[in-house]
Enzyme design. Structure first.
Site, mmCIF file in Angstrom:
data_model
loop_
_atom_site.group_PDB
_atom_site.id
_atom_site.type_symbol
_atom_site.label_atom_id
_atom_site.label_comp_id
_atom_site.label_asym_id
_atom_site.label_seq_id
_atom_site.Cartn_x
_atom_site.Cartn_y
_atom_site.Cartn_z
ATOM 1 N N SER A 143 -20.708 27.079 -48.922
ATOM 2 C CA SER A 143 -21.038 25.940 -49.776
ATOM 3 C C SER A 143 -22.527 25.961 -50.067
ATOM 4 O O SER A 143 -23.331 26.392 -49.234
ATOM 5 C CB SER A 143 -20.684 24.623 -49.091
ATOM 6 N N TYR A 157 -21.561 19.483 -41.831
ATOM 7 C CA TYR A 157 -20.836 20.399 -42.727
ATOM 8 C C TYR A 157 -21.784 21.488 -43.243
ATOM 9 O O TYR A 157 -21.437 22.680 -43.262
ATOM 10 C CB TYR A 157 -20.259 19.570 -43.873
HETATM 11 P P1 NAP Z 1 -9.395 20.575 -50.888
HETATM 12 O O1 NAP Z 1 -9.052 20.432 -52.324
HETATM 13 O O2 NAP Z 1 -9.585 19.371 -50.047
HETATM 14 O O3 NAP Z 1 -8.330 21.554 -50.208
HETATM 15 C C1 NAP Z 1 -8.467 21.885 -48.864
HETATM 16 C C2 NAP Z 1 -7.461 22.928 -48.506
HETATM 17 O O4 NAP Z 1 -7.711 23.352 -47.160
HETATM 18 C C3 NAP Z 1 -6.039 22.402 -48.532
HETATM 19 O O5 NAP Z 1 -5.196 23.450 -48.950
HETATM 20 C C4 NAP Z 1 -5.776 22.045 -47.070
HETATM 21 O O6 NAP Z 1 -4.391 22.099 -46.702
HETATM 22 C C5 NAP Z 1 -6.539 23.149 -46.377
HETATM 23 N N1 NAP Z 1 -6.936 22.827 -45.005
HETATM 24 C C6 NAP Z 1 -7.697 21.799 -44.557
HETATM 25 N N2 NAP Z 1 -7.829 21.861 -43.216
HETATM 26 C C7 NAP Z 1 -7.140 22.960 -42.815
HETATM 27 C C8 NAP Z 1 -6.874 23.549 -41.563
HETATM 28 N N3 NAP Z 1 -7.365 23.021 -40.425
HETATM 29 N N4 NAP Z 1 -6.108 24.674 -41.518
HETATM 30 C C9 NAP Z 1 -5.597 25.209 -42.651
HETATM 31 N N5 NAP Z 1 -5.803 24.691 -43.871
HETATM 32 C C10 NAP Z 1 -6.563 23.574 -43.945
HETATM 33 O O7 NAP Z 1 -10.767 21.409 -50.711
HETATM 34 P P2 NAP Z 1 -11.594 22.336 -51.727
HETATM 35 O O8 NAP Z 1 -12.622 21.490 -52.379
HETATM 36 O O9 NAP Z 1 -10.695 23.187 -52.536
HETATM 37 O O10 NAP Z 1 -12.381 23.219 -50.655
HETATM 38 C C11 NAP Z 1 -12.059 24.583 -50.413
HETATM 39 C C12 NAP Z 1 -13.262 25.225 -49.758
HETATM 40 O O11 NAP Z 1 -14.374 25.138 -50.647
HETATM 41 C C13 NAP Z 1 -13.707 24.540 -48.475
HETATM 42 O O12 NAP Z 1 -14.134 25.497 -47.535
HETATM 43 C C14 NAP Z 1 -14.883 23.685 -48.918
HETATM 44 O O13 NAP Z 1 -15.767 23.428 -47.872
HETATM 45 C C15 NAP Z 1 -15.481 24.588 -49.979
HETATM 46 N N6 NAP Z 1 -16.342 23.898 -50.927
HETATM 47 C C16 NAP Z 1 -15.850 22.935 -51.750
HETATM 48 C C17 NAP Z 1 -16.706 22.307 -52.645
HETATM 49 C C18 NAP Z 1 -16.261 21.235 -53.591
HETATM 50 O O14 NAP Z 1 -17.118 20.562 -54.206
HETATM 51 N N7 NAP Z 1 -14.959 21.022 -53.762
HETATM 52 C C19 NAP Z 1 -18.061 22.662 -52.680
HETATM 53 C C20 NAP Z 1 -18.521 23.654 -51.819
HETATM 54 C C21 NAP Z 1 -17.648 24.272 -50.956
HETATM 55 P P3 NAP Z 1 -3.393 20.824 -46.884
HETATM 56 O O15 NAP Z 1 -3.137 20.722 -48.374
HETATM 57 O O16 NAP Z 1 -2.191 21.197 -46.105
HETATM 58 O O17 NAP Z 1 -4.146 19.639 -46.351
#
Ligand code: NAP
Length: 248
Positions: A143, A157
Site C-alpha cells: 500500500s 496498517y
Molecule cells: P476488500 O475489498 O475489503 O477485499 C478484501 C479481500 O480480502 C476479500 O476478498 C476478503 O475475503 C479477503 N480477506 C480479508 N481477510 C482475510 C483473511 N484473513 N484471509 C483470507 N482472505 C481475507 O479489500 P481491497 O481494497 O480489495 O484490498 C486488497 C488489498 O489491497 C489489501 O491488501 C489492501 O491492504 C490493499 N490496498 C487497498 C487499497 C484500497 O484503497 N482499497 C489501497 C492500498 C492497498 P472475504 O470477502 O471472504 O471477506
C-alpha cells in the site's frame, strides 16, 4: 500449457479484479476468500462465464495451517502453481496510535504482515524448482500507506505494509536464482469495500479528490499492473515496488 494462479482475498475488490483479468488472459484461477463464500462463488461464475477456469478456496491467510491447506487445495484443483498474488488485507477504524489497543495491533499485523509472509513462504515453496516447482512469479499487494505512514488513520496498517515492501526486496533476492520473480504493487486510494469495512465508506471518494488525478482508482487499474508483473512481459523485473496511486 495453461498457467495456474492463486489470488488471496479474491472474492472482492482488487483481488477479485485481478482474478477476473487473469481468467480473461487464460490463467486457471484459485479464488481465495475467508468469510464471503457467495462473493467468491460469484467471482468464479464470472470467470467461468467468460470462458475461463476457476475454483473458490476458503482459508484464513493469518493461520499457518489454513495457508498450507489453501495452497494444497489450489494445487489439487488446478495443478502446479505458476503465479501467486498475495493480496488479502484489512484495515480498521481510523485512530491515532495513542488510542489503539493491543488486540487491534495484533489483528492488523496478523493479517497484513504475518499473513503476507505465510502466503509468500508457501508460494516460494511451491514455485521454487529446488522444491519441485516450475518457477513463476509472485506479486504482493502492499500500500502507498507504507510510504505515507497514515498518521491519525492507521499507522499500524502502514507499518505492516512496509514489512511487505521489505519482504518483496529480500525474497526477490532469495528466489532470483530459482527463476522466481517477486514484485509488489502499492495501490493508492482504490474504490473497494475496504474503506467501509474500516468504518469510512466515503474515504476513497473524499480523499481521492485531493490526489493529483482528482479521483480514486478502480480495482481493475491495479489489476492491470499486477497482471503485467505476473506475466513474462516483465521477465527482467524483480524486487520492484510499483506505485499504482494516481501520482499521489
Ligand atoms: P476488500 O475489498 O475489503 O477485499 C478484501 C479481500 O480480502 C476479500 O476478498 C476478503 O475475503 C479477503 N480477506 C480479508 N481477510 C482475510 C483473511 N484473513 N484471509 C483470507 N482472505 C481475507 O479489500 P481491497 O481494497 O480489495 O484490498 C486488497 C488489498 O489491497 C489489501 O491488501 C489492501 O491492504 C490493499 N490496498 C487497498 C487499497 C484500497 O484503497 N482499497 C489501497 C492500498 C492497498 P472475504 O470477502 O471472504 O471477506
Amino acid at each position: 500449457m495453461t498457467k495456474t494462479i492463486l489470488v488471496t482475498g479474491a472474492s472482492r475488490g482488487i483481488g477479485r479484479a485481478t482474478a477476473l483479468l487473469a481468467g480473461e488472459r487464460g490463467w486457471s484461477v484459485g479464488v481465495n476468500y475467508v468469510a464471503q463464500a457467495a462473493a467468491a462463488a460469484e467471482a468464479v461464475s464470472q470467470i467461468e462465464g467468460a470462458g475461463g477456469r476457476a475454483v473458490a478456496l476458503q482459508g484464513d491467510v493469518s493461520v499457518d495451517s489454513e495457508v498450507v491447506a489453501l495452497f494444497d487445495a489450489a494445487e489439487r484443483a488446478l495443478g502446479p502453481l505458476d503465479g501467486v498474488v498475495v493480496n488479502a488485507g484489512i484495515t480498521a477504524p481510523s485512530l491515532p496510535l495513542m488510542d489503539m489497543d493491543a488486540e487491534r495491533l495484533r489483528r492488523t499485523f496478523m493479517v497484513n504482515a504475518i499473513g503476507a509472509y505465510l502466503c509468500a513462504r508457501e508460494a516460494a515453496r511451491r514455485l521454487a524448482p529446488s522444491r519441485g516447482g516450475r518457477g513463476g512469479s509472485i506479486v504482493l499487494v502492499s500500500s502507498i500507506a507504507a510510504r505515507l505512514g497514515s498518521p491519525f488513520e492507521f499507522v499500524d496498517y502502514a507499518g505492516a505494509k512496509a514489512s511487505v515492501d521489505t519482504l518483496t526486496i529480500g525474497l526477490s533476492k532469495e528466489l532470483g536464482p530459482e527463476g522466481v520473480r517477486v514484485n509488489a504493487v502499492r495501490p493508492g486510494l482504490i474504490e473497494t469495500d475496504i474503506h467501509a469495512s474500516g468504518g469510512d465508506p466515503d474515504r476513497a471518494m473524499r480523499l481521492g479528490a485531493t490526489t493529483p488525478f482528482g479521483r480514486p482508482g478502480r480495482p481493475d487499474e491495479v489489476a492491470q499492473a499486477i497482471l503485467w508483473l505476473l506475466d513474462d512481459a516483465s521477465s527482467y523485473t524483480s524486487g520492484a515496488i510499483l506505485d499504482v496511486a494516481g501520482g499521489r
